[in-house]
Design a protein around this motif. Structure first.
Motif, PDB file in Angstrom:
ATOM      1  N   TRP A 122       0.847  -1.192   0.000  1.00 57.96           N
ATOM      2  CA  TRP A 122       0.000   0.000   0.000  1.00 57.96           C
ATOM      3  C   TRP A 122       0.878   1.236   0.000  1.00 57.96           C
ATOM      4  O   TRP A 122       1.676   1.458   0.897  1.00 57.96           O
ATOM      5  N   ARG A 127      -2.628   3.225  -4.231  1.00 49.53           N
ATOM      6  CA  ARG A 127      -3.868   3.929  -3.880  1.00 49.53           C
ATOM      7  C   ARG A 127      -4.522   4.508  -5.129  1.00 49.53           C
ATOM      8  O   ARG A 127      -5.734   4.369  -5.333  1.00 49.53           O
ATOM      9  N   GLN A 128      -3.729   5.150  -5.974  1.00 48.99           N
ATOM     10  CA  GLN A 128      -4.273   5.689  -7.213  1.00 48.99           C
ATOM     11  C   GLN A 128      -4.738   4.574  -8.145  1.00 48.99           C
ATOM     12  O   GLN A 128      -5.734   4.731  -8.860  1.00 48.99           O
ATOM     13  N   VAL A 130      -6.032   1.705  -7.238  1.00 47.81           N
ATOM     14  CA  VAL A 130      -7.335   1.266  -6.730  1.00 47.81           C
ATOM     15  C   VAL A 130      -8.434   2.203  -7.203  1.00 47.81           C
ATOM     16  O   VAL A 130      -9.510   1.758  -7.634  1.00 47.81           O
ATOM     17  N   GLU A 131      -8.188   3.499  -7.136  1.00 53.26           N
ATOM     18  CA  GLU A 131      -9.192   4.463  -7.582  1.00 53.26           C
ATOM     19  C   GLU A 131      -9.438   4.365  -9.085  1.00 53.26           C
ATOM     20  O   GLU A 131     -10.585   4.475  -9.541  1.00 53.26           O
ATOM     21  N   TYR A 154     -13.100  -0.027   4.522  1.00 52.48           N
ATOM     22  CA  TYR A 154     -13.638  -0.382   3.213  1.00 52.48           C
ATOM     23  C   TYR A 154     -14.436   0.764   2.614  1.00 52.48           C
ATOM     24  O   TYR A 154     -14.432   0.966   1.411  1.00 52.48           O
ATOM     25  N   HIS A 156     -13.823   3.777   2.689  1.00 57.03           N
ATOM     26  CA  HIS A 156     -12.921   4.769   2.108  1.00 57.03           C
ATOM     27  C   HIS A 156     -12.268   4.255   0.828  1.00 57.03           C
ATOM     28  O   HIS A 156     -12.086   5.014  -0.126  1.00 57.03           O
ATOM     29  N   TYR A 157     -11.908   2.972   0.810  1.00 54.02           N
ATOM     30  CA  TYR A 157     -11.270   2.358  -0.354  1.00 54.02           C
ATOM     31  C   TYR A 157     -11.934   1.006  -0.622  1.00 54.02           C
ATOM     32  O   TYR A 157     -12.011   0.158   0.280  1.00 54.02           O
TER      33      TYR A 157
END
Length: 332
Positions: A122, A127-128, A130-131, A154, A156-157
């Motif tokens: 992570w 993170r990007q 995942v988005e 969860y 939040h992401y």
């Protein structure tokens, strides 16, 4: 079934299941007893059980009411015992739900789905990622494995978080690596590069050992470890430092009024690269004549791969059957 066997089975059940069974047994008991005590008021056992649930839950519809003293004593006992049991069941169920949500956010719950993507590590890059995946396909299941995070909500992401060392088999089993669609192993940029690559290679070996067929995309920071990553079982090695160094070079020496980084970034957001075999109708054609063939399908011919040599936008070359074409096309 003797008493000891019953106790062995009963106490191995989850507490919510045990409470639910207890509620049903108690309500069936009171419903049967009230039917025997006041058969005129309660024509069937089901009517008695209905009254027991309504009374125990303190709803009190009033469609069935005991009239005799023994019947009312039974009602009092039901309110004292059954009502408390129902309340205890509801509070226990709510507590288990909250605890399960906490366990999810702390990475303690195993993933049981299939065809998911496992992301290891992570950081800002993942993170990007995942988005981006969530924006492109909200139905794609993602499982994140990381040992540095203590908690990941969860809401939040949209990922199923597994806390642990990804080089350990038990952690990979928690992520259901056997039924995963692909794996991305991201380097840990918080530690020394060589050590990060060693950890990445160990993780690659562990993933390959648990699933011989899964595509593994591995990020390597040092050139000297690329071959080791391939030997460990990586299908694709992403040399992120090479990529960034090339971008830096283009930014330093690009032509005037050109923005290489923004161009590459927007290109990769909207377009994808494909490697295809040469179509039969293009055998013996020149590269220049092949370009319009792909433009008709809204694709761009960028170059070819021949004998492991990458020839990008060659000026004059004849295409052969062994050539692999590099195509740029839309994600759609």
């Amino acid at each position: 079934m003797n008493l000891e066997m019953f106790k062995h089975i009963f106490y191995r059940m989850p507490i919510v299941v045990r409470l639910l069974l207890s509620v049903f047994v108690v309500m069936m008991l009171f419903g049967t007893v009230i039917r025997l005590v006041e058969p005129q008021q309660f024509p069937s056992v089901f009517d008695g059980v209905w009254w027991a649930f309504v009374t125990g839950a303190t709803v009190g519809y009033g469609d069935y009411v005991p009239l005799t003293v023994p019947g009312r004593i039974i009602g009092i006992l039901l309110i004292l015992s059954g009502g408390g049991l129902l309340t205890f069941f509801l509070t226990t169920f709510a507590t288990k739900t909250i605890n399960h949500e906490n366990d999810l956010s702390e990475g303690k719950v195993s993933f049981n789905g299939k065809n998911h993507i496992v992301v290891i590590g992570w950081n800002e890059r993942t993170r990007q990622l995942v988005e981006m995946i969530a924006d492109k396909d909200s139905n794609q299941e993602l499982v994140l494995i990381d040992r540095t995070l203590d908690k990941l909500q969860y809401r939040h992401y949209p990922v199923h978080f597994i806390h642990g060392d990804p080089s350990e088999d038990a952690v990979l089993v928690q992520a259901n690596i056997q039924d995963a669609e692909s794996v991305l192993i991201s380097s840990d940029v918080t530690i020394e590069e060589r050590k990060a690559d060693i950890n990445t290679i160990l993780t690659t070996i562990a993933v390959r050992g648990n699933n011989q067929d899964i595509p593994i995309n591995t990020e390597i920071l040092t050139i000297s470890q690329v071959e080791n990553a391939i030997r460990a079982g990586a299908d694709t090695v992403i040399s992120s430092n090479d990529f960034m160094s090339t971008l830096f070079y283009h930014e330093l020496f690009h032509k005037k009024d050109t923005r290489p980084f923004e161009t590459v970034l927007n290109l990769l957001n909207d377009q994808q690269f494909s490697h295809i075999k040469l179509p039969e109708e293009l055998e013996g054609s020149s590269f220049k004549k092949a370009v319009p063939f792909f433009l008709e399908n809204h694709e761009i011919l960028l170059g070819i791969i021949r004998d492991n040599d990458w020839l990008m936008n060659p000026s004059e070359i004849t295409l052969g059957t062994e050539d692999t074409l590099i195509i740029l096309s839309s994600w759609q």
